[in-house]
Design an enzyme around this catalytic site. Structure first.
Site, PDB file in Angstrom:
ATOM      1  N   GLU A 115      26.506 -32.335  53.851  1.00 17.28           N
ATOM      2  CA  GLU A 115      26.968 -31.970  55.336  1.00 17.28           C
ATOM      3  C   GLU A 115      28.367 -31.638  54.754  1.00 17.28           C
ATOM      4  OE1 GLU A 115      28.367 -34.935  59.203  1.00 17.28           O
ATOM      5  OE2 GLU A 115      26.827 -35.168  58.099  1.00 17.28           O
ATOM      6  N   HIS A 116      29.557 -32.268  54.193  1.00 15.64           N
ATOM      7  CA  HIS A 116      30.605 -31.853  53.989  1.00 15.64           C
ATOM      8  C   HIS A 116      30.751 -30.618  53.385  1.00 15.64           C
ATOM      9  CE1 HIS A 116      33.024 -35.578  54.637  1.00 15.64           C
ATOM     10  NE2 HIS A 116      31.852 -35.922  54.993  1.00 15.64           N
ATOM     11  N   GLU A 145      36.578 -41.726  54.291  1.00 18.86           N
ATOM     12  CA  GLU A 145      35.714 -41.452  55.025  1.00 18.86           C
ATOM     13  C   GLU A 145      35.019 -42.961  54.671  1.00 18.86           C
ATOM     14  OE1 GLU A 145      32.031 -40.215  57.510  1.00 18.86           O
ATOM     15  OE2 GLU A 145      32.647 -38.572  55.419  1.00 18.86           O
ATOM     16  N   HIS A 163      24.428 -36.283  53.162  1.00 20.19           N
ATOM     17  CA  HIS A 163      25.914 -36.696  54.011  1.00 20.19           C
ATOM     18  C   HIS A 163      26.649 -36.332  53.207  1.00 20.19           C
ATOM     19  CE1 HIS A 163      29.558 -38.524  54.621  1.00 20.19           C
ATOM     20  NE2 HIS A 163      29.106 -38.159  56.191  1.00 20.19           N
ATOM     21  N   GLU A 210      35.421 -32.921  46.933  1.00 20.12           N
ATOM     22  CA  GLU A 210      35.189 -33.186  48.350  1.00 20.12           C
ATOM     23  C   GLU A 210      34.539 -34.748  48.261  1.00 20.12           C
ATOM     24  OE1 GLU A 210      35.231 -32.828  52.589  1.00 20.12           O
ATOM     25  OE2 GLU A 210      35.288 -31.853  50.988  1.00 20.12           O
TER      26      GLU A 210
END
Length: 515
Positions: free
Chosen positions: A131-132, A208, A128, A201
């Protein structure tokens, strides 16, 4: 969690609501047809619900041929559906595409057999995190250049991560397919993973995580996986624990790419205005240098998890005295993607259906009828989640705290009855809804591309819509009862519940109501 994700064509949320008068006519006509043509089915009839269906969806299984006598049952557009071309490179990389006549746009993407279940406690959350980071710049393009290039093409670039798959895809005009493939290879294989960008990030992902934890459904389903697959990769969350988000380094992310982005684990998929030969050339050019296997040190490293999902009967309960609502997920061990029970359980999911008080009292099953007219829950839905070697089949419900006990009594009573009280009319109604849902799930290039990539990873091949229709049509009442018996009858369950759950019966009470 799934950025730009596409609903699975068989999810309960997609079930078509028909005009009941027309639907009943279709059911009666279908039952009459089956009685007149019962000899057409190659599946032996099951004489007892305890027997098991006989056609596994193994990757080596031959495609089910549509028999000549049955062809008139399928609409012409189904039989005339474009073929899926598949090419396997010596490296193990697969390229699959479906050219859709008249289309001027295309969806191309990379489906990777890598997700949170293949992570370890050390690097859980890496897929994940990557992905960012994929959109933060590469060795060829800065983040700004990447955004401008996509925008100037009029394209759309997106990605999502699940427990078993990581997906990157682009939607572009036909002329821009080569540029889209260049960009996909660039962000996947040459991401800069700048240390400062990684640090920035972290805060984005932590925010999130806070948003995810505010969603009771997300929270409950994460807890459900954690308890149902305790101690295995499937029990880990997609975002990973907070401590990993704060501590994962550039080297950890690079190691994840090196150990998981292998040629045999990847499928290059395309749909729409795509030429298969040209797509193969592009795939060879941009992805031809992928490694084919792990070395011995990597197999033993703490970057790779290769365990099997083992279902554990258990529950987790988080009680908030101030909460007036209860959010609950009750699940049993379901089927893998290739199990002989996969299609019977899809049909059973459709048969049980869902109910939402906000949508009125249009119900799809005896359980939903009892819930609706007894006002036992605000909503209840059936889920059927398949993985490579196991699955989860169950119900998610939201109810007022005073109704929790009555709701569970109704749920367990109805599930127990499914072993013996499924009727042919129930099954025919569910078949029609499931077929319609399947076709609606293939509407558009992106949905078709998603279906190609997912099926190549899970089945090893692409099933045609006609084959799927045939598999659905061959299912019998006995098949559905056998599936219900295997999943529910005298079986351990897993449960996750959050909120006002003081009225929730004990684990043993629920367990004893399973027969």
């Amino acid at each position: 969690r799934k950025v730009g994700s596409i609903p699975h064509p068989f999810s309960s949320s997609n079930i078509v609501k028909y005009n009941m008068t027309i639907l009943n006519k279709l059911i009666k006509r279908s039952i009459r047809h089956r009685a007149a043509h019962s000899s057409l089915s190659s599946r032996p009839k099951l004489s007892h619900p305890h027997q098991q269906p006989r056609r596994p969806l193994s990757t080596s299984a031959a495609t089910v041929a549509t028999r000549k006598n049955d062809r008139h049952d399928f609409p012409p557009y189904l039989l005339a559906a474009p073929a899926t071309s598949v090419t396997r490179f010596p490296s193990g990389l697969r390229v699959a595409s479906e050219s859709i006549p008249g289309s001027s746009t295309a969806t191309v993407g990379v489906w990777i057999d890598a997700g949170s279940r293949y992570e370890t406690p050390h690097n859980n959350g890496a897929a994940h995190f990557l992905e960012h980071m994929a959109f933060k710049g590469t060795s060829k393009r800065t983040q700004y250049q990447l955004e401008v290039e996509i925008e100037n093409m009029g394209g759309h670039l997106n990605a999502y991560t699940s427990r078993e798959q990581t997906v990157y895809f682009a939607k572009v005009f036909e002329r821009d397919v080569p540029r889209a493939m260049d960009i996909l290879a660039d962000i996947l294989l040459r991401s800069r993973l700048n240390a400062e960008a990684v640090q920035r990030e972290r805060d984005v992902i932590l925010r999130e995580m806070k948003e995810v934890n505010k969603s009771n459904e997300e929270l409950v389903l994460d807890h459900l996986h954690a308890t149902a697959f305790e101690g295995s990769g499937l029990g880990r969350t997609i975002l990973g624990p907070e401590e990993n988000i704060r501590s994962l380094t550039r080297d950890d992310l690079r190691e994840y790419i090196d150990t998981h982005y292998l040629a045999p684990s990847m499928v290059i998929a395309g749909a729409g205005a795509v030429d298969h030969g040209a797509l193969c050339e592009l795939a060879d050019h941009y992805f031809g240098g992928l490694r084919t296997e792990l070395d011995e040190d990597q197999k033993l490293s703490d970057a790779v998890c290769l365990d099997k999902g083992k279902f554990v009967g258990s529950d987790v309960r988080i009680h908030f005295k101030s909460d007036t609502m209860a959010h609950m997920a009750l699940a049993y061990e379901g089927s893998s993607w290739t199990s002989e029970y996969a299609y019977p359980l899809m049909l059973l999911q459709t048969l049980i259906g869902s109910y939402d008080r906000a949508a009125g009292k249009t119900v799809t099953s005896k359980l939903c009828y009892d819930v609706a007219y007894g006002e036992l829950a605000n909503s209840i839905s059936t889920f059927n989640t398949c993985y490579k070697d196991t699955g989860l089949f169950g119900l998610y419900a939201i109810a007022e705290r005073e109704k929790v006990g009555d709701l569970m009594a109704s749920v367990m009573g109805n599930l127990a009855q499914l072993v013996d009280h499924v009727t042919e009319e129930n099954v025919e109604r569910a078949k029609i809804a499931l077929k319609a849902t399947m076709l609606m799930g293939l509407d558009g290039n992106t949905n078709v591309c998603e279906d190609i990539g997912r099926q190549l990873l899970t089945y090893g091949r692409r099933m045609t819509p006609a084959e799927i229709f045939q598999r659905i049509e061959e299912l019998t009442v006995e098949d559905v009862r056998a599936a219900a018996f295997k999943v529910f009858h005298d079986k351990d369950h897993a449960m996750a519940a959050v909120g006002g759950i003081e009225g929730l019966p004990s684990y043993d009470w629920i367990r004893n109501k399973s027969y």
